[in-house]
Design a protein around this motif. Structure first.
Motif, PDB file in Angstrom:
ATOM      1  N   TYR A 155       0.817  -1.128   0.204  1.00 18.51           N
ATOM      2  CA  TYR A 155      -0.186  -0.536  -0.129  1.00 18.51           C
ATOM      3  C   TYR A 155       0.811   1.367   0.259  1.00 18.51           C
ATOM      4  N   GLY A 156       2.089   1.371   0.675  1.00 17.53           N
ATOM      5  CA  GLY A 156       2.691   2.494   0.823  1.00 17.53           C
ATOM      6  C   GLY A 156       3.931   2.604   0.037  1.00 17.53           C
ATOM      7  N   LYS A 157       4.172   1.833  -0.473  1.00 24.14           N
ATOM      8  CA  LYS A 157       5.292   1.889  -1.840  1.00 24.14           C
ATOM      9  C   LYS A 157       6.532   2.915  -1.583  1.00 24.14           C
ATOM     10  N   LEU A 158       7.156   2.003  -0.271  1.00 21.97           N
ATOM     11  CA  LEU A 158       7.653   2.842   0.857  1.00 21.97           C
ATOM     12  C   LEU A 158       9.287   3.183  -0.761  1.00 21.97           C
ATOM     13  N   LYS A 159       9.777   4.514  -0.875  1.00 24.88           N
ATOM     14  CA  LYS A 159      10.828   4.609  -2.031  1.00 24.88           C
ATOM     15  C   LYS A 159      12.152   4.726  -0.347  1.00 24.88           C
ATOM     16  N   LYS A 160      13.058   4.458  -1.281  1.00 25.73           N
ATOM     17  CA  LYS A 160      14.184   4.797  -0.212  1.00 25.73           C
ATOM     18  C   LYS A 160      14.766   6.731   0.400  1.00 25.73           C
ATOM     19  N   GLY A 161      14.502   7.108   0.857  1.00 22.33           N
ATOM     20  CA  GLY A 161      15.160   8.168   1.187  1.00 22.33           C
ATOM     21  C   GLY A 161      13.434   9.065   2.123  1.00 22.33           C
ATOM     22  N   ASP A 162      12.507   7.856   2.467  1.00 31.31           N
ATOM     23  CA  ASP A 162      11.381   7.940   2.201  1.00 31.31           C
ATOM     24  C   ASP A 162      11.163   8.016   4.371  1.00 31.31           C
ATOM     25  N   THR A 163       9.976   9.493   4.823  1.00 30.17           N
ATOM     26  CA  THR A 163      10.845   8.819   5.969  1.00 30.17           C
ATOM     27  C   THR A 163       9.728   7.596   7.011  1.00 30.17           C
ATOM     28  N   VAL A 164       9.321   6.898   7.745  1.00 31.60           N
ATOM     29  CA  VAL A 164       8.652   6.012   8.650  1.00 31.60           C
ATOM     30  C   VAL A 164       8.517   6.220  10.051  1.00 31.60           C
ATOM     31  N   LEU A 165       7.339   6.634  10.638  1.00 30.30           N
ATOM     32  CA  LEU A 165       7.251   6.553  12.325  1.00 30.30           C
ATOM     33  C   LEU A 165       6.507   4.754  12.525  1.00 30.30           C
ATOM     34  N   ALA A 180      11.694  -1.165   6.812  1.00 28.93           N
ATOM     35  CA  ALA A 180      12.052  -0.254   6.003  1.00 28.93           C
ATOM     36  C   ALA A 180      12.533   0.519   6.108  1.00 28.93           C
ATOM     37  N   SER A 181      13.943   0.046   6.843  1.00 29.26           N
ATOM     38  CA  SER A 181      15.589   0.741   6.697  1.00 29.26           C
ATOM     39  C   SER A 181      16.295   0.200   5.957  1.00 29.26           C
ATOM     40  N   ALA A 182      15.836  -1.672   5.971  1.00 25.06           N
ATOM     41  CA  ALA A 182      17.057  -2.274   4.254  1.00 25.06           C
ATOM     42  C   ALA A 182      16.141  -1.424   3.204  1.00 25.06           C
ATOM     43  N   LEU A 183      15.225  -1.263   3.648  1.00 24.64           N
ATOM     44  CA  LEU A 183      14.573  -0.613   2.110  1.00 24.64           C
ATOM     45  C   LEU A 183      14.898   1.175   2.391  1.00 24.64           C
ATOM     46  N   GLY A 184      15.906   1.060   2.769  1.00 25.81           N
ATOM     47  CA  GLY A 184      16.391   2.657   2.522  1.00 25.81           C
ATOM     48  C   GLY A 184      15.408   4.265   3.206  1.00 25.81           C
ATOM     49  N   ALA A 185      14.643   3.401   3.952  1.00 26.71           N
ATOM     50  CA  ALA A 185      14.280   4.984   4.328  1.00 26.71           C
ATOM     51  C   ALA A 185      14.821   5.103   6.084  1.00 26.71           C
ATOM     52  N   LYS A 186      14.236   6.284   6.117  1.00 21.80           N
ATOM     53  CA  LYS A 186      14.511   7.067   7.678  1.00 21.80           C
ATOM     54  C   LYS A 186      13.523   6.533   8.544  1.00 21.80           C
ATOM     55  N   VAL A 187      14.015   5.941  10.083  1.00 20.41           N
ATOM     56  CA  VAL A 187      13.252   4.724  10.917  1.00 20.41           C
ATOM     57  C   VAL A 187      13.204   5.916  12.175  1.00 20.41           C
ATOM     58  N   ILE A 188      11.442   6.411  12.528  1.00 24.07           N
ATOM     59  CA  ILE A 188      11.896   6.998  13.774  1.00 24.07           C
ATOM     60  C   ILE A 188      10.871   6.052  14.617  1.00 24.07           C
ATOM     61  N   LYS A 223       9.603  18.143  14.845  1.00 26.51           N
ATOM     62  CA  LYS A 223      10.598  18.413  14.904  1.00 26.51           C
ATOM     63  C   LYS A 223      11.824  17.710  13.779  1.00 26.51           C
ATOM     64  N   LEU A 224      11.929  16.171  14.085  1.00 28.35           N
ATOM     65  CA  LEU A 224      12.395  15.658  13.563  1.00 28.35           C
ATOM     66  C   LEU A 224      12.637  15.688  12.311  1.00 28.35           C
ATOM     67  N   THR A 225      11.312  16.021  11.743  1.00 33.83           N
ATOM     68  CA  THR A 225      11.748  16.269  10.231  1.00 33.83           C
ATOM     69  C   THR A 225      11.302  17.621   9.637  1.00 33.83           C
ATOM     70  N   ASN A 226      11.430  18.593  10.432  1.00 33.92           N
ATOM     71  CA  ASN A 226      11.396  20.341   9.972  1.00 33.92           C
ATOM     72  C   ASN A 226      10.224  20.528   9.339  1.00 33.92           C
ATOM     73  N   GLY A 227       9.342  19.975  10.804  1.00 35.76           N
ATOM     74  CA  GLY A 227       7.963  20.178  10.616  1.00 35.76           C
ATOM     75  C   GLY A 227       6.720  19.830   9.021  1.00 35.76           C
ATOM     76  N   LYS A 228       7.479  18.335   8.922  1.00 37.30           N
ATOM     77  CA  LYS A 228       6.674  17.694   7.667  1.00 37.30           C
ATOM     78  C   LYS A 228       6.390  17.291   8.133  1.00 37.30           C
ATOM     79  N   GLY A 229       6.877  16.473   9.259  1.00 33.20           N
ATOM     80  CA  GLY A 229       5.875  15.130   9.202  1.00 33.20           C
ATOM     81  C   GLY A 229       6.349  13.868   8.206  1.00 33.20           C
ATOM     82  N   VAL A 230       5.892  12.465   8.951  1.00 30.13           N
ATOM     83  CA  VAL A 230       6.823  11.312   7.854  1.00 30.13           C
ATOM     84  C   VAL A 230       5.187  11.253   6.923  1.00 30.13           C
ATOM     85  N   ASP A 231       6.033  10.417   6.087  1.00 31.79           N
ATOM     86  CA  ASP A 231       5.797   9.825   4.991  1.00 31.79           C
ATOM     87  C   ASP A 231       4.637   8.711   5.144  1.00 31.79           C
TER      88      ASP A 231
END
Ligand SMILES: NC(=O)c1ccc[n+]([C@@H]2O[C@H](COP(=O)([O-])OP(=O)(O)OC[C@H]3O[C@@H](n4cnc5c(N)ncnc54)[C@H](OP(=O)(O)O)[C@@H]3O)[C@@H](O)[C@H]2O)c1
Length: 336
Positions: A155-165, A180-188, A223-231
């Protein structure tokens, strides 16, 4: 064969008995079970709080099993004797959208599960075990890993560089961190325990928030995502906290609604969902096609399931009790 049978609700009614080995039909495979793993669902079935009207008596419990095919029906084409296979929970959901009655065909209730020396299933309800995993490791995949994979990737179509909570460090969440980390996402990760937080970092998490100490964890995520929120966000907690999850997720981001540990209902602020255009996606594990794609990725990316403890078959009751106490990683029962 030796088989644990649930003969009424409550762990005291789980009995180890000798029963006949099931006979495979023309499109069935007979599996010598190597290992099973426990999920919240298995515990809830024993306790009589998970669709109790659907639970047969007696029932061989536990949906998630891995083993080796020792006999096949004359019409079987997907597998041969000696293949190592793993059970697929929604046994008739092969690809695309689910049918209306998939829960009627789940292993471990109402269909017999794998807490026995042998298990029979239709050839369509098994997947080939990843070659890099043992039966103990593979037995952890059917619910916990596939739920995380289906949310993040299908469903999420996770891409390298995405942020995931990822909420918490339970069975689904640990797989979420690893995938998520193996696919290159930033995990919180949010967790109640600094010690579990350190272990989550070792599995690939970049940031950890202790949700007991930092109650406004959604503000911390902002704060950790510069005010944007996770993907994307994996919601395993549910209840009123879904409002915090909306705040922690970027505009047009996806929340996968997986668990309901804090409640099965919620008062959701619809205006926030509307203005942020949040995608709220219900998740019910996943289909077989996704399971097979995930298994290939586990081999390619060398993802190894985290197992807390392996119990021998005779100690199945202790394994259920351990699940109730909590664990870091999966609780596995070795059957071989
Ligand atoms: N929809 C589906 O397809 C599907 C599939 C599998 C599971 N589930 C559901 O998903 C939920 C989790 O399952 P599981 O097997 O992963 O459970 P689990 O292994 O028992 O893990 C539960 C974890 O949730 C975390 N947690 C509890 N309250 C939290 C909170 N307020 N904030 C953040 N984390 C919190 C805890 O993490 P810490 O210890 O780190 O604090 C705990 O370890 C259950 O409700 C289960 O029924 C649904």
């Amino acid at each position: 064969m030796k088989a644990w049978q649930l003969k009424g609700f409550g762990l005291e009614n789980l009995k180890l008995e000798n029963i006949n080995i099931p006979t495979p039909g023309s499109h069935d495979v007979l599996i010598k079970v190597g290992a099973v793993s426990l999920n919240f669902r298995d515990k809830a079935i024993v306790e009589g709080i998970y669709e109790p009207d659907m639970v047969p008596n007696p029932l061989i419990p536990v949906s998630d099993a891995a083993g080796t095919i020792v006999q096949i029906g004359e019409g079987v084409t997907r597998f041969k004797i000696g293949d190592r296979v793993t059970s697929h929970l929604y046994s008739k959901w092969i690809e695309g959208a689910p049918g209306p009655n998939e829960p009627d065909f789940c292993f471990g209730s109402p269909l017999p599960g794998g807490l026995a020396e042998y298990m029979v299933m239709h050839e369509d309800s098994a997947v080939m075990t990843p070659s890099t995993l043992t039966d103990e490791e593979a037995s952890t995949l059917p619910i916990a890993a596939l739920t995380a994979w289906y949310s993040l990737v299908t469903y999420g179509k996770l891409k390298k560089g995405d942020t995931v909570l990822i909420q918490g460090t339970g069975g689904v969440s640990i797989f979420g961190i690893q995938i998520a980390s193996a696919l290159g996402a930033k995990v919180i990760v949010t967790t109640s325990s600094d010690e579990k937080g350190l272990r989550a970092r070792k599995l690939g998490a970049k940031e950890v928030i202790n949700y007991i100490k930092t109650t406004d964890w959604a503000a911390e995520v902002q704060k950790l995502t510069n005010g944007k929120g996770v993907d994307q966000l994996l919601e395993v907690v549910g209840g009123e906290g879904l409002n915090d999850s909306v705040q922690a997720t970027k505009v047009t981001g996806q929340i996968s609604v997986i668990g309901f540990m804090a409640g099965q209902t919620t008062n959701l602020n619809l205006m926030e969902v509307i203005f942020r255009q949040t995608k709220i996606q219900g998740i019910a594990v996943g289909n077989r096609k996704a399971f097979e794609e995930m298994n290939k990725a586990f081999d390619d990316l060398a993802i190894k399931p985290v197992i807390d403890t392996v119990y021998p078959m005779e100690d199945a009751v202790k394994a259920y009790q351990h699940l109730s106490r909590g664990a870091f990683g999966k609780i596995v029962i070795n059957i071989s």
